[in-house]
Design a protein around this motif. Structure first.
Motif, PDB file in Angstrom:
ATOM      1  N   ASP A  23       0.818  -1.219   0.000  1.00 18.60           N
ATOM      2  CA  ASP A  23       0.000   0.000   0.000  1.00 18.60           C
ATOM      3  C   ASP A  23       0.849   1.265   0.000  1.00 18.60           C
ATOM      4  N   PHE A  24       2.118   1.133   0.359  1.00 17.85           N
ATOM      5  CA  PHE A  24       2.927   2.329   0.582  1.00 17.85           C
ATOM      6  C   PHE A  24       3.121   3.182  -0.665  1.00 17.85           C
ATOM      7  N   ALA A  25       3.315   2.613  -1.823  1.00 21.05           N
ATOM      8  CA  ALA A  25       3.612   3.419  -3.023  1.00 21.05           C
ATOM      9  C   ALA A  25       2.479   4.396  -3.330  1.00 21.05           C
ATOM     10  N   GLY A  41       1.221  18.364   4.185  1.00 16.81           N
ATOM     11  CA  GLY A  41       2.067  18.028   3.053  1.00 16.81           C
ATOM     12  C   GLY A  41       2.259  19.211   2.125  1.00 16.81           C
ATOM     13  N   PRO A  42       2.859  18.919   1.014  1.00 12.82           N
ATOM     14  CA  PRO A  42       3.365  17.632   0.538  1.00 12.82           C
ATOM     15  C   PRO A  42       4.566  17.127   1.345  1.00 12.82           C
ATOM     16  N   PHE A  43       4.693  15.794   1.349  1.00 12.60           N
ATOM     17  CA  PHE A  43       5.742  15.102   2.086  1.00 12.60           C
ATOM     18  C   PHE A  43       6.716  14.435   1.126  1.00 12.60           C
ATOM     19  N   TRP A  49       6.861   7.868   4.760  1.00 15.22           N
ATOM     20  CA  TRP A  49       7.145   6.626   5.468  1.00 15.22           C
ATOM     21  C   TRP A  49       6.856   6.761   6.958  1.00 15.22           C
ATOM     22  N   LEU A  50       7.281   7.872   7.554  1.00 15.40           N
ATOM     23  CA  LEU A  50       7.034   8.083   8.984  1.00 15.40           C
ATOM     24  C   LEU A  50       5.532   8.141   9.273  1.00 15.40           C
ATOM     25  N   THR A  51       4.778   8.761   8.392  1.00 18.58           N
ATOM     26  CA  THR A  51       3.326   8.843   8.572  1.00 18.58           C
ATOM     27  C   THR A  51       2.684   7.468   8.411  1.00 18.58           C
ATOM     28  N   PHE A  52       3.119   6.714   7.408  1.00 16.10           N
ATOM     29  CA  PHE A  52       2.597   5.360   7.183  1.00 16.10           C
ATOM     30  C   PHE A  52       2.882   4.483   8.408  1.00 16.10           C
ATOM     31  N   CYS A  53       4.102   4.572   8.924  1.00 19.79           N
ATOM     32  CA  CYS A  53       4.468   3.776  10.098  1.00 19.79           C
ATOM     33  C   CYS A  53       3.659   4.197  11.320  1.00 19.79           C
ATOM     34  N   HIS A  54       3.397   5.486  11.474  1.00 19.78           N
ATOM     35  CA  HIS A  54       2.532   5.955  12.558  1.00 19.78           C
ATOM     36  C   HIS A  54       1.161   5.300  12.455  1.00 19.78           C
ATOM     37  N   ASP A  55       0.606   5.269  11.247  1.00 19.15           N
ATOM     38  CA  ASP A  55      -0.728   4.706  11.028  1.00 19.15           C
ATOM     39  C   ASP A  55      -0.797   3.240  11.446  1.00 19.15           C
ATOM     40  N   VAL A  56       0.266   2.501  11.184  1.00 23.42           N
ATOM     41  CA  VAL A  56       0.316   1.087  11.564  1.00 23.42           C
ATOM     42  C   VAL A  56       0.595   0.948  13.063  1.00 23.42           C
ATOM     43  N   ALA A  57       1.527   1.739  13.574  1.00 22.10           N
ATOM     44  CA  ALA A  57       1.926   1.634  14.980  1.00 22.10           C
ATOM     45  C   ALA A  57       0.781   1.948  15.934  1.00 22.10           C
ATOM     46  N   CYS A  58      -0.137   2.825  15.534  1.00 22.50           N
ATOM     47  CA  CYS A  58      -1.259   3.157  16.422  1.00 22.50           C
ATOM     48  C   CYS A  58      -2.033   1.908  16.841  1.00 22.50           C
ATOM     49  N   ALA A  66      -5.068   2.975  11.428  1.00 18.08           N
ATOM     50  CA  ALA A  66      -5.555   3.194  10.071  1.00 18.08           C
ATOM     51  C   ALA A  66      -5.933   1.883   9.390  1.00 18.08           C
ATOM     52  N   LEU A  67      -6.902   1.992   8.510  1.00 20.45           N
ATOM     53  CA  LEU A  67      -7.308   0.886   7.644  1.00 20.45           C
ATOM     54  C   LEU A  67      -7.313   1.389   6.208  1.00 20.45           C
ATOM     55  N   MET A  68      -6.875   0.537   5.317  1.00 20.21           N
ATOM     56  CA  MET A  68      -6.929   0.869   3.905  1.00 20.21           C
ATOM     57  C   MET A  68      -8.339   0.585   3.397  1.00 20.21           C
ATOM     58  N   ILE A  69      -8.754   1.333   2.399  1.00 19.78           N
ATOM     59  CA  ILE A  69     -10.107   1.225   1.845  1.00 19.78           C
ATOM     60  C   ILE A  69     -10.021   0.536   0.494  1.00 19.78           C
ATOM     61  N   ASP A  70     -10.571  -0.658   0.397  1.00 21.34           N
ATOM     62  CA  ASP A  70     -10.596  -1.410  -0.865  1.00 21.34           C
ATOM     63  C   ASP A  70     -12.023  -1.488  -1.395  1.00 21.34           C
ATOM     64  N   LEU A  71     -12.151  -1.462  -2.714  1.00 25.30           N
ATOM     65  CA  LEU A  71     -13.444  -1.717  -3.337  1.00 25.30           C
ATOM     66  C   LEU A  71     -13.757  -3.196  -3.231  1.00 25.30           C
TER      67      LEU A  71
END
Length: 170
Positions: A23-25, A41-43, A49-58, A66-71
């Motif tokens: 999901d990171f790209a 942002g922009p970042f 990466w730091l923001t993505f890791c924060h989302d997972v670490a929470c 955080a949760l990713m939104i898939d169709l």
């Protein structure tokens, strides 16, 4: 908390699931774009990466994140919804982002409603806020459609933010 313990939520059109490395790209592309201006942002890649890791670490630190939104129909990832917390957020924040090709289709509202309802149910929370840049009319409208009310007395990191309060059972 392992990824298998992070909830998967389903709505009529969406599946909300734990973030994975693939999901990171797309996430980093969003954060590098001008569209991320309402969230600091922009970042660059490091900031994304730091923001993505924060989302997972929470999830591991607080039991929400955080949760990713898939169709549901295609499995395509269209954005992210999350409950942010930690030293950068005075209160637990319900936030969302939808990738450009998928805006305007109600995915952010549907995902935010599902995560809010999880937070006020199994997540055990009684209140959430959404911090909105005063120029971000779309996020303000989404917060209002969720039933959140402007809370001018709420603490905020950015003094310019408008804070919308979500209350369980409201």
């Amino acid at each position: 908390m392992s990824n298998s313990e992070i909830p998967t939520l389903a709505t009529e059109r969406l599946v909300l699931r734990a973030p994975v490395m693939t999901d990171f790209a797309a996430y980093a592309d969003f954060l590098a774009s001008e569209r991320s201006r309402y969230m600091g942002g922009p970042f660059d890649t490091k900031g994304a990466w730091l923001t993505f890791c924060h989302d997972v670490a929470c999830w591991h630190l607080f039991g929400h994140g955080a949760l990713m939104i898939d169709l549901r129909t295609t499995g395509e990832c269209v954005g992210q919804v999350g409950i942010n917390h930690g030293p950068l957020f005075p209160e637990k924040e319900l936030g969302w982002l939808v990738y450009a090709p998928f805006e305007g289709q109600g995915y952010g509202l549907e995902a935010a409603r599902a995560l809010r309802d999880w937070a006020f149910g199994p997540g055990g929370l009684s209140t959430l806020v959404s911090y909105c840049d005063p120029d971000n009319a779309r996020s303000i409208a989404l917060a209002e459609r969720l039933g959140a009310r402007l809370d001018p007395d709420a603490p905020r990191q950015d003094p310019e933010d408008r804070v919308f309060r979500h209350v369980a059972g409201a």
